[in-house]
Every structure is written in structure tokens, then in C-alpha cells.
Design an enzyme around this catalytic site. Sequence first.
Site, PDB file in Angstrom:
ATOM      1  N   GLU A   1      -0.032   3.041   6.818  1.00 37.07           N
ATOM      2  CA  GLU A   1      -0.176   4.111   5.812  1.00 37.07           C
ATOM      3  C   GLU A   1      -0.813   5.342   6.437  1.00 37.07           C
ATOM      4  O   GLU A   1      -0.437   6.468   6.120  1.00 37.07           O
ATOM      5  CB  GLU A   1      -0.978   3.636   4.600  1.00 37.07           C
ATOM      6  CG  GLU A   1      -0.467   2.368   3.929  1.00 37.07           C
ATOM      7  CD  GLU A   1       1.025   2.325   3.626  1.00 37.07           C
ATOM      8  OE1 GLU A   1       1.657   3.393   3.529  1.00 37.07           O
ATOM      9  OE2 GLU A   1       1.571   1.206   3.505  1.00 37.07           O
TER      10      GLU A   1
ATOM     11  N   ALA B   1       0.841  -1.192   0.000  1.00 37.35           N
ATOM     12  CA  ALA B   1       0.000   0.000   0.000  1.00 37.35           C
ATOM     13  C   ALA B   1       0.872   1.237   0.000  1.00 37.35           C
ATOM     14  O   ALA B   1       2.083   1.160   0.256  1.00 37.35           O
ATOM     15  CB  ALA B   1      -0.906   0.016   1.228  1.00 37.35           C
ATOM     16  N   MET B   2       0.236   2.388  -0.262  1.00 39.91           N
ATOM     17  CA  MET B   2       0.985   3.643  -0.419  1.00 39.91           C
ATOM     18  C   MET B   2       0.244   4.806   0.234  1.00 39.91           C
ATOM     19  O   MET B   2      -0.965   4.964   0.056  1.00 39.91           O
ATOM     20  CB  MET B   2       1.186   3.890  -1.927  1.00 39.91           C
ATOM     21  CG  MET B   2       1.869   5.190  -2.258  1.00 39.91           C
ATOM     22  SD  MET B   2       3.579   5.217  -1.620  1.00 39.91           S
ATOM     23  CE  MET B   2       3.780   6.981  -1.379  1.00 39.91           C
ATOM     24  N   GLU B   3       1.024   5.628   0.934  1.00 37.80           N
ATOM     25  CA  GLU B   3       0.478   6.662   1.820  1.00 37.80           C
ATOM     26  C   GLU B   3       0.197   8.008   1.160  1.00 37.80           C
ATOM     27  O   GLU B   3       0.224   9.046   1.845  1.00 37.80           O
ATOM     28  CB  GLU B   3       1.457   6.874   2.976  1.00 37.80           C
ATOM     29  CG  GLU B   3       2.794   7.575   2.597  1.00 37.80           C
ATOM     30  CD  GLU B   3       3.947   6.623   2.293  1.00 37.80           C
ATOM     31  OE1 GLU B   3       3.694   5.474   1.897  1.00 37.80           O
ATOM     32  OE2 GLU B   3       5.113   7.049   2.441  1.00 37.80           O
ATOM     33  N   ASN B   4      -0.081   8.076  -0.139  1.00 39.56           N
ATOM     34  CA  ASN B   4      -0.349   9.359  -0.801  1.00 39.56           C
ATOM     35  C   ASN B   4      -1.250  10.247   0.057  1.00 39.56           C
ATOM     36  O   ASN B   4      -2.227   9.774   0.621  1.00 39.56           O
ATOM     37  CB  ASN B   4      -1.066   9.112  -2.134  1.00 39.56           C
ATOM     38  CG  ASN B   4      -0.445   7.984  -2.903  1.00 39.56           C
ATOM     39  OD1 ASN B   4       0.730   8.040  -3.242  1.00 39.56           O
ATOM     40  ND2 ASN B   4      -1.212   6.921  -3.149  1.00 39.56           N
TER      41      ASN B   4
HETATM   42  N1  BES Z   1       5.736   3.915   1.221  1.00 40.32           N
HETATM   43  C1  BES Z   1       5.523   2.506   1.221  1.00 40.32           C
HETATM   44  C2  BES Z   1       5.096   1.959  -0.103  1.00 40.32           C
HETATM   45  C3  BES Z   1       6.141   1.946  -1.183  1.00 40.32           C
HETATM   46  C4  BES Z   1       7.288   1.243  -1.027  1.00 40.32           C
HETATM   47  C5  BES Z   1       5.981   2.593  -2.360  1.00 40.32           C
HETATM   48  C6  BES Z   1       8.235   1.215  -2.042  1.00 40.32           C
HETATM   49  C7  BES Z   1       6.927   2.564  -3.351  1.00 40.32           C
HETATM   50  C8  BES Z   1       8.063   1.868  -3.198  1.00 40.32           C
HETATM   51  C9  BES Z   1       4.472   2.101   2.240  1.00 40.32           C
HETATM   52  O1  BES Z   1       4.297   2.980   3.286  1.00 40.32           O
HETATM   53  C10 BES Z   1       4.914   0.817   2.844  1.00 40.32           C
HETATM   54  O2  BES Z   1       5.892   0.825   3.531  1.00 40.32           O
HETATM   55  N2  BES Z   1       4.226  -0.265   2.574  1.00 40.32           N
HETATM   56  C11 BES Z   1       4.590  -1.591   2.990  1.00 40.32           C
HETATM   57  C12 BES Z   1       3.708  -2.131   4.074  1.00 40.32           C
HETATM   58  C13 BES Z   1       3.994  -1.665   5.457  1.00 40.32           C
HETATM   59  C14 BES Z   1       2.984  -2.225   6.418  1.00 40.32           C
HETATM   60  C15 BES Z   1       5.383  -2.000   5.927  1.00 40.32           C
HETATM   61  C16 BES Z   1       4.421  -2.469   1.762  1.00 40.32           C
HETATM   62  O3  BES Z   1       3.858  -2.004   0.789  1.00 40.32           O
HETATM   63  O4  BES Z   1       4.869  -3.601   1.809  1.00 40.32           O
HETATM   64 ZN    ZN Z   2       5.685   2.827   4.820  1.00 41.78          ZN
END
Ligand code: BES
Ligand code: ZN
Length: 855
Positions: A296, A260-263
Site C-alpha cells: 500500500e 488494505a487500501m492505498e488512499n
Molecule cells: N487497491 C487494492 C485494494 C482494493 C482492491 C480495493 C479491490 C478495492 C477493490 C490494494 O492495493 C490491494 O491490492 N490490496 C491487496 C493486498 C496486496 C498485498 C496485494 C488486498 O487487499 O488483498
Molecule cells: Zn494494490
Amino acid sequence: MKDASPSAPAPQTIYLKDYTPFGWTVEDVHLTFRLAPHATRVIARIHFAPNPAAPQQDFFLHGEELTLIRAAVNGEAVSPELVPGGLKCTVPFAPFLWEAEVEIDPANNTALEGLYMSSGMYCTQCEAEGFRKITYYPDRPDVMSVFTVRVESEMPVMLSNGNPGASGDSFAEWHDPWPKPAYLFALVAGDLRNHPDSFTTKSGAKVDLNIWVRPGDEGKCAFGMEALKASMKWDEDVYGREYDLDVFNIVAVDDFNMGAMENKGLNIFNSSCVLASPETSTDDNFERIEAIIAHEYFHNWTGNRITCRDWFQLCLKEGLTVYRDSQFTADMRGAAVKRINDVRDLRARQFPEDQGPLSHPVRPESFQEINNFYTATVYEKGAEVIGMLKRLVGDEAYAKALDLYFDRHDGDAATIEDWLKVFEDTTGRDLTQFKRWYSQSGTPRLSVSEDWKDGTFTLTFEQHTPPTPGQDEKLPQVLPIAVGLLSPNGDEVQATTVLEMTEARQAFSFDGLSARPRASVLRAFSAPVVLHQALSREDRAFLLAHDTDPFNRWEAGNELARDCLLAMIAEGATPDTLWLDGLETLLRDTALDPDFRACMLGLPGQSELAQQLHERGHTPDPDAIYDALQTLQQFRAERWSDLLPKLAAEARVDAPYAPNAEQTGKRALGTAVLHLLSRTDGGAAAQAQFDGADNMTLQLASLACLIRAGKAEPAVQAFYEQWQNDRLVMDKWFGLQVSMAEPGRAVTVAEALTAHVKFDWKNPNRFRAVFGALIGNHAGFHRADGSGYALLADWLIRLDDKNPQTTARMCSAFQTWTRYDDGRRAQAKTAMERIMAKPNLSRDVNEMVSRILAG
Ligand code: BES
Ligand code: ZN
């Protein structure tokens, strides 16, 4: 003018030490999107002004895979010079308006970075460097600006960041008042249904909440919505952080590289990480969804309001946010089991990384492709570092330091130096040595010895970190070592205290004791190290029976299990009944939570055992490891024939299904027990559970047992017929058959599944279902004939053209290749060399495989 950008830039190494600010500030950004699957137009109007804090430089904007239609400066057409990775343009040394219109092709964007299409909807993924595939821009996190967005299309729902503005039949406008870097930009348009709710912040502002999904998925949103509200409340209560927009939108998409992504204001989720229902999701899925929604959401403060100066600082937001989401889960579901699971995960994912060719510091100093640095080290070890800091300064100082951090750096693109400074300013501590945790890679080894004399008990610790790629010399780290002392009858004579180790060798004494105590060291796994403690089996059995720290109680059992298995593998020993009897006593203790007892029933993983053998100077044989685990499970099933039915009865849940901690703990115990029972009853109990299951947790667990028991058909077929139209359940169906396959069949099963009509290899979830499961089937992937390596290489080569990011992440399957025998090493090397020889290999995969081969 109509020009295609030159191809992506050649691989180039970027260094932390080379940081320079961008020469201009961005005053505001206006974007108009005219959406069309193959020819979306993006019109950008951006006000730039010279940045007084930056050295003079050429005006360069990032841009990739863009067709430039026109560009203008202050309304006058210009012809920028298109260069690899972007454009250069002559601009005035004064504030100016930049305009550019570009065309992009979202329908052909299979990399899932930038603007792309998934199941008929438009969506974006910009972190880390995807915004440059949307328009020309200074695509770096320290350039922050206020965005206004207009979306034009026939799609019924059109979303972007911030608050909604005007909208009409075929357009929608959005305005995000909070300055943000481009990586937090998002846009979604599609035929979506929403699950609405609202939340009132503690200062009384009402926030509209929505989870947007494809038609048909509306019934799978309720749990995620509750998790969102719980997260918002928790961040107010525990960190004093409130939400800051009128709306918070979450969208589920089927094709997504990450979880997921925190936009800002518009989080985008892999549908597997938000959609849930009792019939289709397991307890583990529910817990993960709750954690990731929290994660997120928590980024809104740790990541968005305070972002990173550059991508080397990634742990500033990710390590901290993982730490925060683990605190949240501990509060929601129980701290002990959360800690045990996190440590298991750290050892399974971060330790191999930190002890192999991909080892890098929590804050790396160079990279070629930043996407390759969203690693277990940055995330999980990054979170451990924060846990250590909190332990060292104490809870109160931690809370004060965080308040200062939010106060001082709100709106900033910050660094690890800024982060540590708030702790120094709050506590007066000098964190110079502690900062090594951010720069020194590798897992420290900590050994401890005991001495008892004249009522004084002394623990002497020694630490040492083996060399890692590019770092031959290591310095001592600051280690918070939580210790408790127990009397011989199990009473606690010294409550948990944190010893602060800073030297290579250091002794700590406890006096005034009437009898020699038993030490419980590194309680709650207070530092991410490998602990060597020369304890006898009896000592460990004592801690298993009496330790007042639940983590160390589990750890004592875990170490007995590990030593038992290593002796079985290396010496053909029989199972250790001292351990099993101690464990049985604990399993019979109905005062202990079922979920804790389920953890106690767990065994070390095959890959972890391989690593342990390797460290002890043996060459691990994956088949021997697998066989030992089978023998041990069979032995336990037979030895506990009287205990298991009792546990099964305790694990029964009579209330209607709920994914809460209490029920989840019972089902976890029930699943561990069913796996054992299935070894002696020919799968009868599993078949009965499968036939009667009304939730996915019970259904999937029983299906796994049936496959293991050699009774896969007709359950596999029945499961398929029941769930063939549910993508997320079909991912489980694909994955389980591979992960539960006997080692000798895993490659064949995986290969057969790649020919299945529902094997959509361009969908990351489906690709990972099969190949993630193959990699996780240790003895299946590491076949002596190299067939596991070869099959994976074939498919990585195929996927690389479509989706380099997901391909590169899966290359880490090879990171442990040098542990194994010559034959396997040769096979792995051949597979990796085949990948390296692929024409037009992506920068992502090139970097990963070269590092693994070089290490
Ligand atoms: N900011 C990330 C998503 C991301 C990671 C986007 C790499 C682009 C490149 C997001 O906040 C994140 O860390 N997601 C994790 C899950 C989290 C619970 C550790 C994921 O997507 O695995
Ligand atoms: Zn993250």
C-alpha cells in the site's frame, strides 16, 4: 427537494474500446461531512470546467444510494434528472460551481463500500467505484482533482487525505495538495488511539507517521510501524521514490472486504493485515503484514502519483505494485524462498483461473462489475509480466525505464501503452509482441527437448496456449527462458542465461562443451508457463541434488513429489524412494537454510493434484487424492523416524520470539516436522508444544497437529477460552477447525460453527475464516453428496443481500467444477443454479456465476 436515487443500474457490459474522456475537468473539490450514523450529510462544492480534450456530452455524475437534498449550479438551485446510476443536469458550457447536499446512511451500509461504520467508527472504501455512494461525482480514475475536506462530528479523531488543517472541538479539516481520482478519497472518524513515529526522507523532510487503532489494540502496532519505515527507506533506496506529504496515517478497521487500501496519505487496513503481536500472530501473519504495508505504501507512486486511465488498466498499478512488494520481501527475507512461495501461490490461484471459465487477459477488454476483476491474473500474472520485462531488458534498463516512467507520467492517469512506451524509448526495443502478455489469456504450455552432437548441446522449445473463453486462436508469446547447464558432476558449465523465445518453435545451441551437460530450464520460474520436460526420475533427482538455482532445485523435488503422488493416486503405486532418499540427503544438509528445507518438505496441494490428473485425462477423485497424501505423510514419518527428531532439534529457537527471517525459517521447519512426528507419536510432541507455547506460531501449529491426530479436545476448548475476546485469533480458531477437519466431517464442522455465538457472518474476516477454510479443504468441500457445495451456496445466497463484493469473490470456489465426475458436476450445477435463482441477485454475483456456468 428530497429524492431517493433510482436503484442501481441494470447489468451492463463496459468495453475498453469504448473509452472516452469525461467532458469536464474538476478544478477543485470541497466536501463537508456532518456525520451521523443513519443520516450523514455530505455537502459538495465542486468547480467544473469544460474539457477541451473531450467530445461533447451530457453532464452526467455517478451516484448510488444517495438521497439528494438540494443541488445548485453557480448558486442557483437546479433540479437534476435522477437516472439509474447517477444524475443528469443542464449546465453552462463554461466553468461553473456545482453544489450538492446528499444524505447517506453509513450505519446500514453492510456492503462496506462508500462510507460505512465498523465497530462504532466511520470509515470509507472507495476503490473501485464506491465514491459514488458518498456524493454525486464523475467517479472514474481519469478525473483527478485537489480535495479539501471538513469533517464535523463528536468523534475524538477525524481523518482524511493529505495534510491536517484547522481543527476544533467537533471538526477537523484536511487538504490534499496532490490531484487524485475519487477512488483514493478516504475519511475515518472514531474513538481511536495512535501509535506515533516519524520518518525523515532522504531530502530531509520529516513525516509524521501514525497507526490508528481501537482502544486496546495499541500494543499491536509496533511491527507494522517498523515495516512502514522499512518500506519508505526501501522505496528511496531502490526506486528513488520519496514520500510527499507531512503525514502518513494508517487505520485498522475490523470490517473490510479486502486486505488494505492505498488512499492518499490515509491507508485503511483490514485489522488482520496490520495488527500483530507474537502472542496473537503467526510468522506468516507477520510476513504478510510487512508485505501489505509495503504494497500500500508503494502505491503512493505506482497508483497514486501515477494512476490508471480507466479500470481496464488496473494491472498498471496492481501488477507493478505486487512486483515491487515481492522485490521488497525478497530483499528483507531472502529471494529463493520468496520466489518458491510466489510460484506456489501463482499455481494455486492464478493457473486455475487462467485455465478455467474465468480466464481473462491481464488487461481485460470488458467487464460488468469491476470488483470482479481484482483477480490473481491482474495481480499475480500482472506482476509476472513485469518480472519478464525486467529479465528481457536487464536490471539497468529496467531502472532507467522506471525513472522515465515516473518522470514522464507523474500526475497522469496512464495506460499500459504508456508503460510499454517508456521501455521502448529506453531500450530501443519493439515491444509489440511482448504486449500480447496483456491481451492474450491462458497459460502457455512450453515443451523442451534436448540434443547433443559434436560438442554442441541444443535445446528446442515449443510453445502453445490452449483456447480460453472468447479466445480460440493464440499467438506465440515472448518468453524469457532462463537456462543454466551443469556438468555430470554438478558443476555449473553455463551460468544462468536468458534465452528469448518469440516463435512457436525455436532452438538454442550451446557449443564448445566437453561432455553432455544437464540442462536446468526455466530457472527462477522466468516465465509463467506450464513446462513439459521429459526428464527421468534420475534426471530430476540429479537436479534435486545439484542444481545451483535454488528455485529449480526445489522444483525438481516438487515434480518428483507430484509424480509420486499421481502414481499413487492413479495406479496405487508405493511412494518413490528415489525421491525420498534424495530429499533426505538434502534435509540432512545443515548448510542449507531451515526455511529452504521447510519448503522442500512441502507437498503439492490437493487442488493442484486434481488439476494435474485432469490434464492427464483422469477424472480426479478428491478422496483418493486426500488418501494418497495421508499415506505418503505416514510413510515419510515412519521412514524418517531417525531424521525427524534431529530436524526438530535444529528447528528449536532459544532466543526470545522475533518474526525475523532466521527464526521464521526455523519455526517453519519445526512445523513441517511436527506434522510428521504427530503421525507416529499419537500427538505427544504436539501436545507438549501446545502446553508450552508462548507465541501464536507454535501454538497454532501444534493445535493443527492435534486436530489432525484426532486429539482436538481439550486443546480446541483451551484455545477458545484463552482467546475468545481476540477477534483475529478467533478467526484462526474458526478457520483451523474447518481446514484441519477430515474430509468426511468438514461440512458438519463448518455448519456447526455457523451456529456458534461468535459466528458474525456479516464480518468478512469471520465469514471467510469458515468458508475460505471449507473451500480450501479440497476433499471436504468436494463431497460426492454435494453437501459442501450446498452449504456454501446457502450462505452465499444469504450474504449476497448484505455484501455482494465478498460474496462474488467466494463464488470462484466453483471455478473448477467441470474437472470432476458427473455426480459432483451435477451437484455443483444445482448449487450454482440455486444462486442464480435468488431474487435481486447482485450484479457482482450474477456476473461471476454466469461466467462459471458458461465456461
Ligand atoms: N487497491 C487494492 C485494494 C482494493 C482492491 C480495493 C479491490 C478495492 C477493490 C490494494 O492495493 C490491494 O491490492 N490490496 C491487496 C493486498 C496486496 C498485498 C496485494 C488486498 O487487499 O488483498
Ligand atoms: Zn494494490
